[in-house]
Design a protein around this motif. Structure first.
Motif, PDB file in Angstrom:
ATOM      1  N   GLU A  79     -55.544 -20.921 -37.156  1.00  0.00           N
ATOM      2  CA  GLU A  79     -55.115 -21.763 -35.622  1.00  0.00           C
ATOM      3  C   GLU A  79     -54.574 -20.783 -34.742  1.00  0.00           C
ATOM      4  O   GLU A  79     -54.833 -19.687 -34.594  1.00  0.00           O
ATOM      5  N   GLU A  80     -54.526 -21.588 -33.452  1.00  0.00           N
ATOM      6  CA  GLU A  80     -54.745 -20.444 -32.566  1.00  0.00           C
ATOM      7  C   GLU A  80     -52.689 -18.893 -32.282  1.00  0.00           C
ATOM      8  O   GLU A  80     -52.453 -19.137 -32.942  1.00  0.00           O
ATOM      9  N   PHE A  81     -53.367 -18.208 -31.598  1.00  0.00           N
ATOM     10  CA  PHE A  81     -52.439 -16.503 -31.580  1.00  0.00           C
ATOM     11  C   PHE A  81     -52.596 -17.091 -29.789  1.00  0.00           C
ATOM     12  O   PHE A  81     -53.372 -17.453 -29.574  1.00  0.00           O
ATOM     13  N   PHE A  82     -50.835 -16.461 -29.902  1.00  0.00           N
ATOM     14  CA  PHE A  82     -50.583 -16.878 -28.417  1.00  0.00           C
ATOM     15  C   PHE A  82     -50.455 -15.008 -28.438  1.00  0.00           C
ATOM     16  O   PHE A  82     -49.324 -14.271 -28.556  1.00  0.00           O
ATOM     17  N   GLU A  83     -50.852 -15.016 -27.544  1.00  0.00           N
ATOM     18  CA  GLU A  83     -50.541 -13.046 -26.114  1.00  0.00           C
ATOM     19  C   GLU A  83     -49.455 -14.080 -25.666  1.00  0.00           C
ATOM     20  O   GLU A  83     -49.533 -13.004 -25.080  1.00  0.00           O
ATOM     21  N   GLN A  86     -45.145 -18.628 -24.949  1.00  0.00           N
ATOM     22  CA  GLN A  86     -45.215 -20.551 -25.067  1.00  0.00           C
ATOM     23  C   GLN A  86     -43.456 -21.550 -24.601  1.00  0.00           C
ATOM     24  O   GLN A  86     -43.093 -21.516 -25.585  1.00  0.00           O
ATOM     25  N   GLU A  95     -50.217 -26.439 -32.600  1.00  0.00           N
ATOM     26  CA  GLU A  95     -51.188 -25.955 -32.559  1.00  0.00           C
ATOM     27  C   GLU A  95     -50.991 -24.010 -33.299  1.00  0.00           C
ATOM     28  O   GLU A  95     -52.434 -23.618 -33.833  1.00  0.00           O
ATOM     29  N   SER A  96     -50.117 -24.127 -33.627  1.00  0.00           N
ATOM     30  CA  SER A  96     -50.608 -22.882 -34.584  1.00  0.00           C
ATOM     31  C   SER A  96     -50.585 -22.705 -36.444  1.00  0.00           C
ATOM     32  O   SER A  96     -50.126 -22.011 -37.552  1.00  0.00           O
ATOM     33  N   GLY A 149     -55.722 -30.733 -29.971  1.00  0.00           N
ATOM     34  CA  GLY A 149     -55.843 -30.920 -31.518  1.00  0.00           C
ATOM     35  C   GLY A 149     -55.225 -31.749 -32.324  1.00  0.00           C
ATOM     36  O   GLY A 149     -55.358 -31.950 -33.902  1.00  0.00           O
ATOM     37  N   ARG A 152     -52.601 -31.405 -37.206  1.00  0.00           N
ATOM     38  CA  ARG A 152     -54.505 -30.011 -38.204  1.00  0.00           C
ATOM     39  C   ARG A 152     -54.042 -30.353 -39.552  1.00  0.00           C
ATOM     40  O   ARG A 152     -52.852 -29.948 -39.424  1.00  0.00           O
TER      41      ARG A 152
END
Length: 208
Positions: A79-83, A86, A95-96, A149, A152
């Motif tokens: 899943e998403e990685f946040f830079e 958040q 989301e992760s 999403g 999930r």
């Protein structure tokens, strides 16, 4: 990606070392009941090393590490990685993480509640036996609030393949511009790229 099972197998051993380090640090920091926890850990290892031969507990530690890693990593890494930060913590959890849908009672037991990774993230102190009841509530929440999403989840074997496929793509991807070169050079490549006093040594890449 072809030898992922080797580092995976070390997970439980690393956790055991970390646990001892935390216990010792807690005693040094004089945290409440820290000494009792350390004594209990030492008693555990005294029993383990006294009554179980090496050919039993060593494979057990590494097999449990492999199984733990196979269960823990797939529900995060695809899943998403946040830079960036958040601000919406709840949406970030949706989301992760990705849940695994088990197909039989044995798999449901084997995954140990980690197949409900989103529920675990949002309610870490909730007993895992309650996670199945929480699932439809979170699905409804995601739908009503248009969470990107949604809720999930993938089949248990599908999510394992997704995780392995991610390793394959990372292994075959072009290097990130500016990152230390490592193809055939390893640590020497990283040393050379930083221009320190040790740079300029002869690495395998320079000889080939």
């Amino acid at each position: 990606h072809l030898i992922f099972f080797i580092p995976f197998s070390f997970l439980f051993a690393i956790w055991r070392v970390d646990t001892l380090q935390v216990a010792v640090n807690s005693v040094e920091e004089k945290r409440p009941d820290a000494k009792n926890e350390l004594w209990c850990l030492l008693a555990h290892y005294a029993v383990l090393l006294t009554f179980f031969p090496l050919q039993v507990w060593v494979p057990a530690v590494f097999l449990s590490g492999l199984m733990s890693a196979l269960i823990v990593t797939p529900t995060h890494q695809s899943e998403e990685f946040f830079e960036e930060y958040q601000p919406d913590w709840v949406t970030a959890q949706f989301e992760s993480t990705r849940n695994a849908v088990t197909t039989n009672p044995f798999s449901e037991w084997l995954w140990g509640g980690m197949q409900y990774q989103l529920e675990h993230h949002l309610f870490p102190s909730m007993p895992r036996s309650k996670y199945p009841s929480l699932r439809p509530i979170l699905q409804k929440f995601a739908e009503e609030n248009n969470v990107p999403g949604g809720y999930r989840e993938s089949g248990e074997f599908e999510i394992l393949y997704m995780n392995w496929d991610l390793y394959r793509k990372v292994a075959q991807a072009d290097p990130v511009p500016g990152a230390p070169y490592s193809r055939g050079n390893g640590q020497l490549g990283a040393i050379d790229s930083h221009g320190g006093v040790a740079s300029g040594g002869v690495g395998l890449g320079k000889m080939m």
